[in-house]
Design a protein around this motif. Structure first.
Motif, PDB file in Angstrom:
ATOM      1  N   GLY A 149       3.111   0.207  -4.743  1.00 27.59           N
ATOM      2  CA  GLY A 149       3.511  -0.588  -5.907  1.00 27.59           C
ATOM      3  C   GLY A 149       2.610  -1.805  -6.062  1.00 27.59           C
ATOM      4  O   GLY A 149       1.448  -1.798  -5.612  1.00 27.59           O
ATOM      5  N   LEU A 150       3.146  -2.856  -6.683  1.00 26.37           N
ATOM      6  CA  LEU A 150       2.353  -4.060  -6.948  1.00 26.37           C
ATOM      7  C   LEU A 150       1.755  -4.622  -5.655  1.00 26.37           C
ATOM      8  O   LEU A 150       0.551  -4.894  -5.567  1.00 26.37           O
ATOM      9  CB  LEU A 150       3.244  -5.113  -7.629  1.00 26.37           C
ATOM     10  N   LEU A 151       2.588  -4.791  -4.642  1.00 24.77           N
ATOM     11  CA  LEU A 151       2.082  -5.383  -3.398  1.00 24.77           C
ATOM     12  C   LEU A 151       1.248  -4.387  -2.591  1.00 24.77           C
ATOM     13  O   LEU A 151       0.203  -4.754  -2.045  1.00 24.77           O
ATOM     14  CB  LEU A 151       3.255  -5.899  -2.548  1.00 24.77           C
ATOM     15  N   ASN A 201       5.098   7.320  -3.047  1.00 27.09           N
ATOM     16  CA  ASN A 201       6.234   8.238  -3.003  1.00 27.09           C
ATOM     17  C   ASN A 201       6.202   9.160  -4.212  1.00 27.09           C
ATOM     18  O   ASN A 201       5.733  10.295  -4.118  1.00 27.09           O
ATOM     19  CB  ASN A 201       7.546   7.453  -2.935  1.00 27.09           C
ATOM     20  N   SER A 202       6.618   8.664  -5.379  1.00 22.79           N
ATOM     21  CA  SER A 202       6.643   9.554  -6.543  1.00 22.79           C
ATOM     22  C   SER A 202       5.550   9.264  -7.567  1.00 22.79           C
ATOM     23  O   SER A 202       5.336  10.059  -8.470  1.00 22.79           O
ATOM     24  CB  SER A 202       8.020   9.491  -7.224  1.00 22.79           C
ATOM     25  N   HIS A 203       4.880   8.100  -7.468  1.00 23.31           N
ATOM     26  CA  HIS A 203       3.812   7.770  -8.424  1.00 23.31           C
ATOM     27  C   HIS A 203       2.478   7.710  -7.690  1.00 23.31           C
ATOM     28  O   HIS A 203       2.173   6.690  -7.059  1.00 23.31           O
ATOM     29  CB  HIS A 203       4.068   6.414  -9.091  1.00 23.31           C
ATOM     30  N   ASP A 218       7.728   9.952   1.845  1.00 24.13           N
ATOM     31  CA  ASP A 218       9.031   9.361   1.515  1.00 24.13           C
ATOM     32  C   ASP A 218       9.608   8.800   2.821  1.00 24.13           C
ATOM     33  O   ASP A 218       9.895   9.561   3.745  1.00 24.13           O
ATOM     34  CB  ASP A 218       9.932  10.463   0.933  1.00 24.13           C
ATOM     35  N   ILE A 219       9.788   7.496   2.893  1.00 20.38           N
ATOM     36  CA  ILE A 219      10.207   6.885   4.167  1.00 20.38           C
ATOM     37  C   ILE A 219      11.658   7.200   4.531  1.00 20.38           C
ATOM     38  O   ILE A 219      12.086   6.921   5.646  1.00 20.38           O
ATOM     39  CB  ILE A 219       9.990   5.346   4.186  1.00 20.38           C
ATOM     40  N   ALA A 263       7.021  -0.533   0.872  1.00 24.34           N
ATOM     41  CA  ALA A 263       7.882   0.362   0.083  1.00 24.34           C
ATOM     42  C   ALA A 263       9.326  -0.110   0.130  1.00 24.34           C
ATOM     43  O   ALA A 263       9.829  -0.496   1.186  1.00 24.34           O
ATOM     44  CB  ALA A 263       7.788   1.787   0.630  1.00 24.34           C
ATOM     45  N   ALA A 264       9.979  -0.078  -1.008  1.00 24.66           N
ATOM     46  CA  ALA A 264      11.382  -0.468  -1.074  1.00 24.66           C
ATOM     47  C   ALA A 264      11.934  -0.072  -2.433  1.00 24.66           C
ATOM     48  O   ALA A 264      11.174   0.194  -3.373  1.00 24.66           O
ATOM     49  CB  ALA A 264      11.523  -1.987  -0.903  1.00 24.66           C
ATOM     50  N   THR A 269      13.294  -1.762  -5.327  1.00 25.72           N
ATOM     51  CA  THR A 269      13.184  -3.176  -5.671  1.00 25.72           C
ATOM     52  C   THR A 269      13.974  -3.570  -6.931  1.00 25.72           C
ATOM     53  O   THR A 269      14.038  -4.750  -7.253  1.00 25.72           O
ATOM     54  CB  THR A 269      11.701  -3.566  -5.893  1.00 25.72           C
ATOM     55  N   TYR A 291      21.070  -5.349  -2.992  1.00 22.57           N
ATOM     56  CA  TYR A 291      19.636  -5.329  -2.677  1.00 22.57           C
ATOM     57  C   TYR A 291      19.387  -6.209  -1.440  1.00 22.57           C
ATOM     58  O   TYR A 291      18.776  -5.769  -0.464  1.00 22.57           O
ATOM     59  CB  TYR A 291      18.839  -5.843  -3.884  1.00 22.57           C
ATOM     60  N   LYS A 324      18.194  -4.957   2.254  1.00 19.37           N
ATOM     61  CA  LYS A 324      16.921  -5.456   2.809  1.00 19.37           C
ATOM     62  C   LYS A 324      17.175  -6.168   4.145  1.00 19.37           C
ATOM     63  O   LYS A 324      16.364  -6.067   5.068  1.00 19.37           O
ATOM     64  CB  LYS A 324      16.239  -6.412   1.827  1.00 19.37           C
ATOM     65  N   LEU A 339       7.380 -11.508  -7.175  1.00 19.07           N
ATOM     66  CA  LEU A 339       5.956 -11.116  -7.139  1.00 19.07           C
ATOM     67  C   LEU A 339       5.391 -10.950  -8.542  1.00 19.07           C
ATOM     68  O   LEU A 339       6.070 -10.429  -9.430  1.00 19.07           O
ATOM     69  CB  LEU A 339       5.829  -9.768  -6.432  1.00 19.07           C
ATOM     70  N   ARG A 371       3.048  -0.644 -13.679  1.00 21.57           N
ATOM     71  CA  ARG A 371       4.410  -1.145 -13.902  1.00 21.57           C
ATOM     72  C   ARG A 371       4.373  -2.624 -14.279  1.00 21.57           C
ATOM     73  O   ARG A 371       3.607  -3.384 -13.678  1.00 21.57           O
ATOM     74  CB  ARG A 371       5.223  -0.970 -12.613  1.00 21.57           C
TER      75      ARG A 371
END
Ligand SMILES: NC(=O)c1ccc[n+]([C@@H]2O[C@H](COP(=O)([O-])OP(=O)(O)OC[C@H]3O[C@@H](n4cnc5c(N)ncnc54)[C@H](OP(=O)(O)O)[C@@H]3O)[C@@H](O)[C@H]2O)c1
Length: 290
Positions: free
Chosen positions: A10-12, A31-33, A46-47, A66-67, A69, A131, A135, A157, A164
């Protein structure tokens, strides 16, 4: 041979992979993207399922970004949130222990209730939404399984991400179209540029413990939006201040989850909001963003 494995694209995850590839043979998982990061190998993982890929790649360092979010989605699908944010980190920590890798696990300011703000690493946690709860369970799993780990808690972030929108890219898009945006003026946090966070994370790779890794400025969402408008030359009269009571969010948000970044400041330089936005504008002017 992979030296550093970034989990989550993702972004990070993209920012960490870009920062790491100069120094380490870097791989990144999605994972999916599916994603492409120049100079990095990419794998699907997939974690919440088998993480044997980690055992076969045997990296020296793992950065777990990964999370799940989406804060409201975590509230409505608690099983999925638990799997991604608590079970996933547990699976990754077990694999890290098996191969003797150092795990840097990314967590959130939402482990705090937001009643006080400017939280330090040893302040008591008390999440007010699922969330944050899931976490925090991920943090605990990492601490139970590993002796040598880094937990890097961050906040709001932002940065360029082709796949995205985040708060800044959304606000720029809406104001750029001349649309009014309603922004809460009673919630404070520590906005963090993704590339700045990537540098902070890499600077901590040989440290141990919990670190608050965020931008250096505590600011309300409304004031953050005004600075976004100024940095990108947009019309700040399009920003309408509202109270969070006016919004029908499924999950409660902490009132002030800003983070004290004194500890990480001896390893790297957290940027304030103006510095972070200036860096984004510069990247856009160089034509690296469409
Ligand atoms: N964004 C924020 O404002 C913020 C604030 C505080 C803390 N954080 C923390 O910072 C970290 C990075 O956030 P971010 O903004 O980069 O998130 P993001 O852009 O939403 O990316 C999350 C990534 O996690 C992946 N993922 C989700 N479930 C997964 C699973 N079961 N297995 C493997 N990968 C999975 C997603 O992959 P797919 O899309 O391919 O499914 C996605 O690439 C997260 O740990 C988050 O909790 C974020």
């Amino acid at each position: 041979m992979t030296e550093l494995l970034v989990i989550g694209g993702g972004l990070l995850g993209g920012a960490v992979a870009s920062a790491s590839r100069e120094r380490f043979r870097t791989a990144v998982t999605y994972n999916s993207h599916p994603l492409q990061v120049e100079g990095c190998a990419t794998y699907q993982m997939d974690i919440t399922g088998s993480v044997d890929l980690i055992r076969s790649l045997k990296p020296q360092y793992i950065v777990l970004t990964a999370a799940m979010t989406n804060v409201d989605a975590c509230e409505s699908d608690r099983i999925a949130a638990w799997k991604a944010n608590a079970l996933g980190p547990k699976n990754v920590a077990l694999a890290a222990r098996d191969i003797g890798a150092k795990l840097i696990h990314v967590s959130t300011d939402y482990v705090f209730d937001g009643e006080r703000g400017m939280y330090r690493e040893d302040d008591p946690t008390s999440p007010i939404n699922y969330y944050g709860e899931s976490k925090l369970a991920g943090e605990s799993a990492v601490q139970d399984i590993l002796e040598d780990y880094v937990i890097a808690r961050t906040s709001v972030l932002y940065g360029w991400n082709p796949s995205r929108l985040n708060f800044v890219t959304w606000a720029v898009q809406e104001m750029g179209r001349g649309n009014k945006i309603n922004i809460v003026n009673d919630q404070y946090n520590s906005p963090t540029l993704s590339s700045n966070l990537a540098d902070m994370i890499l600077s901590l790779k040989d440290e141990t413990g919990i670190f608050h890794t965020a931008g250096s400025e505590r600011i309300s969402r409304y004031d953050f939006s005004l600075k976004i408008a100024r940095a990108f030359g947009l019309d700040e009269s399009l920003i309408i201040p509202i109270s969070s009571d006016a919004l029908n969010w499924k999950a409660r948000r902490p009132r002030d989850s800003s983070l004290d970044i004194s500890l990480v400041s001896s390893f790297s330089k957290p940027l304030n909001v103006e510095e972070g936005l200036k860096s984004m504008v510069k990247v856009a002017k160089q034509g690296m963003v469409t």
